[in-house]
Design a protein around this motif. Structure first.
Motif, mmCIF file in Angstrom:
data_model
loop_
_atom_site.group_PDB
_atom_site.id
_atom_site.type_symbol
_atom_site.label_atom_id
_atom_site.label_comp_id
_atom_site.label_asym_id
_atom_site.label_seq_id
_atom_site.Cartn_x
_atom_site.Cartn_y
_atom_site.Cartn_z
ATOM 1 N N PRO A 1 88.305 50.723 88.536
ATOM 2 C CA PRO A 1 87.624 50.535 89.819
ATOM 3 C C PRO A 1 86.668 51.717 90.010
ATOM 4 C CG PRO A 1 89.867 51.331 90.169
ATOM 5 C CD PRO A 1 89.702 51.126 88.697
ATOM 6 N N ILE A 2 85.630 51.495 90.788
ATOM 7 C CA ILE A 2 84.680 52.569 91.080
ATOM 8 C C ILE A 2 84.965 53.092 92.476
ATOM 9 C CG2 ILE A 2 82.247 53.171 91.396
ATOM 10 C CD1 ILE A 2 83.043 52.567 88.468
ATOM 11 N N TYR A 3 85.190 54.401 92.539
ATOM 12 C CA TYR A 3 85.401 55.092 93.811
ATOM 13 C C TYR A 3 84.369 56.205 93.913
ATOM 14 C CZ TYR A 3 90.107 53.038 93.375
ATOM 15 O OH TYR A 3 91.170 52.190 93.220
ATOM 16 N N LYS A 4 83.675 56.300 95.020
ATOM 17 C CA LYS A 4 82.700 57.375 95.235
ATOM 18 C C LYS A 4 81.707 57.466 94.072
ATOM 19 C CE LYS A 4 85.053 58.980 98.828
ATOM 20 N NZ LYS A 4 84.700 58.732 100.153
ATOM 21 N N ALA A 5 81.258 56.322 93.577
ATOM 22 C CA ALA A 5 80.268 56.216 92.505
ATOM 23 C C ALA A 5 80.734 56.779 91.171
ATOM 24 C CB ALA A 5 78.942 56.860 92.919
ATOM 25 N N ALA A 6 82.048 56.798 90.947
ATOM 26 C CA ALA A 6 82.579 57.280 89.672
ATOM 27 C C ALA A 6 83.833 56.486 89.311
ATOM 28 C CB ALA A 6 82.920 58.767 89.770
ATOM 29 N N GLY B 1 83.381 47.525 95.371
ATOM 30 C CA GLY B 1 83.085 46.797 96.590
ATOM 31 C C GLY B 1 81.619 46.629 96.908
ATOM 32 N N SER B 2 80.739 47.312 96.181
ATOM 33 C CA SER B 2 79.323 47.266 96.514
ATOM 34 C C SER B 2 78.473 47.381 95.252
ATOM 35 C CB SER B 2 78.981 48.438 97.440
ATOM 36 O OG SER B 2 77.602 48.643 97.533
ATOM 37 N N VAL B 3 77.360 46.647 95.233
ATOM 38 C CA VAL B 3 76.450 46.749 94.092
ATOM 39 C C VAL B 3 75.811 48.133 94.015
ATOM 40 C CG1 VAL B 3 75.959 44.286 93.892
ATOM 41 C CG2 VAL B 3 74.536 45.720 95.381
ATOM 42 N N ALA B 4 75.987 48.935 95.051
ATOM 43 C CA ALA B 4 75.474 50.308 95.014
ATOM 44 C C ALA B 4 76.144 51.112 93.905
ATOM 45 C CB ALA B 4 75.692 50.995 96.359
ATOM 46 N N HIS B 5 77.293 50.648 93.407
ATOM 47 C CA HIS B 5 78.036 51.365 92.366
ATOM 48 C C HIS B 5 77.790 50.833 90.960
ATOM 49 C CE1 HIS B 5 80.120 53.517 95.454
ATOM 50 N NE2 HIS B 5 80.641 52.412 95.958
ATOM 51 N N VAL B 6 76.895 49.881 90.821
ATOM 52 C CA VAL B 6 76.705 49.218 89.534
ATOM 53 C C VAL B 6 76.304 50.192 88.413
ATOM 54 C CG1 VAL B 6 74.283 48.540 89.807
ATOM 55 C CG2 VAL B 6 75.837 47.095 88.490
ATOM 56 N N TYR C 1 76.095 55.960 84.258
ATOM 57 C CA TYR C 1 75.895 57.365 84.616
ATOM 58 C C TYR C 1 77.173 58.191 84.660
ATOM 59 C CZ TYR C 1 71.070 56.266 85.547
ATOM 60 O OH TYR C 1 69.778 55.878 85.399
ATOM 61 N N ALA C 2 78.316 57.550 84.877
ATOM 62 C CA ALA C 2 79.570 58.302 84.965
ATOM 63 C C ALA C 2 80.472 58.060 83.754
ATOM 64 C CB ALA C 2 80.310 57.943 86.250
ATOM 65 N N LEU C 3 80.664 56.801 83.375
ATOM 66 C CA LEU C 3 81.641 56.483 82.332
ATOM 67 C C LEU C 3 81.079 56.550 80.918
ATOM 68 C CD1 LEU C 3 84.540 55.701 81.771
ATOM 69 C CD2 LEU C 3 83.938 53.308 82.206
ATOM 70 N N ARG C 4 79.929 55.952 80.677
ATOM 71 C CA ARG C 4 79.368 55.902 79.312
ATOM 72 C C ARG C 4 79.201 57.295 78.686
ATOM 73 N NH1 ARG C 4 76.948 51.996 76.472
ATOM 74 N NH2 ARG C 4 76.863 50.663 78.296
ATOM 75 N N PRO C 5 78.703 58.301 79.409
ATOM 76 C CA PRO C 5 78.570 59.625 78.778
ATOM 77 C C PRO C 5 79.907 60.210 78.307
ATOM 78 C CG PRO C 5 77.268 59.526 80.784
ATOM 79 C CD PRO C 5 78.101 58.278 80.754
ATOM 80 N N VAL C 6 80.970 59.962 79.059
ATOM 81 C CA VAL C 6 82.292 60.462 78.659
ATOM 82 C C VAL C 6 82.758 59.742 77.395
ATOM 83 C CG1 VAL C 6 84.721 60.634 79.336
ATOM 84 C CG2 VAL C 6 82.924 61.120 80.998
#
Length: 185
Positions: free
Chosen positions: A76-81, A110-115, A120-125
């Motif tokens: 799940p995405i929380y706070k854009a991460a 919950g929002s497309v704002a996190h798409v 930006y957060a997961l792929r680099p890791v």
């Protein structure tokens, strides 16, 4: 076929993320892959939060990553991460735990704002952990995942089609990688 580790980074026992992964796991099994499920929330909190690399559950989870050909990471995405629970597991894995692996990142929110959180957060890791190939992932809105009485899910047509496409692309990448590793006759 390939062996796939399906990792749910959701802290919720009634997680839509975990149910979505289960749905995709079934599709991968139908394509001949062996799928092993790992619910990070079932690992001992003291081991995760205390960074206990030697805890038997962490050692076992690390061994699962070593043994598989591909990994599906759902969060799940929380706070854009991605979730802190998933981060706590990834932090305990060896630096190159994904070396030689094909990886499919999936996220719910919950929002497309996190798409863009996947890119930006997961792929680099995932890339920094040595993944050979991180295929394009997919973000699914929570409201598009309807949980049925039997625990299965129903998805709207366009969402179901998009998820089938990314899952099939992942499956194809796994087969291609396996073919490259086959010895020539």
């Amino acid at each position: 076929m390939a062996t796939v580790l399906s990792v749910s980074g959701s802290p919720s026992a009634t997680s839509r993320t975990a149910r979505l992964l289960s749905h995709l796991d079934d599709r991968l099994r139908d394509q001949g892959h062996e799928v092993i499920s790992l619910q990070v929330r079932t690992l001992p909190a003291d081991a995760l939060l205390g960074a206990d690399f030697r805890h038997p559950a962490v050692v076992e989870a690390t061994a699962l990553f070593e043994r598989v050909d591909g990994v599906v990471i759902g969060t799940p995405i929380y706070k854009a991460a991605y979730s802190g629970l998933l981060k706590s597991l990834l932090d305990l894995l060896p630096q190159y735990a994904l070396a030689g692996k094909t990886v499919l990142p999936l996220a719910t929110g919950g929002s497309v704002a996190h798409v863009l959180a996947i890119d930006y957060a997961l792929r680099p890791v995932l890339t920094s952990m040595g993944a050979t190939h991180v295929v394009p992932g997919w973000f699914t809105l929570d409201k598009d995942i309807t949980v049925n009485a039997d625990g299965t899910i129903t998805l709207p047509g366009p969402t179901a089609e998009a998820l089938a496409e990314v899952t099939d692309r992942f499956s194809t990448a796994l087969r291609s990688e396996a073919a490259l590793l086959q010895p020539s006759l």
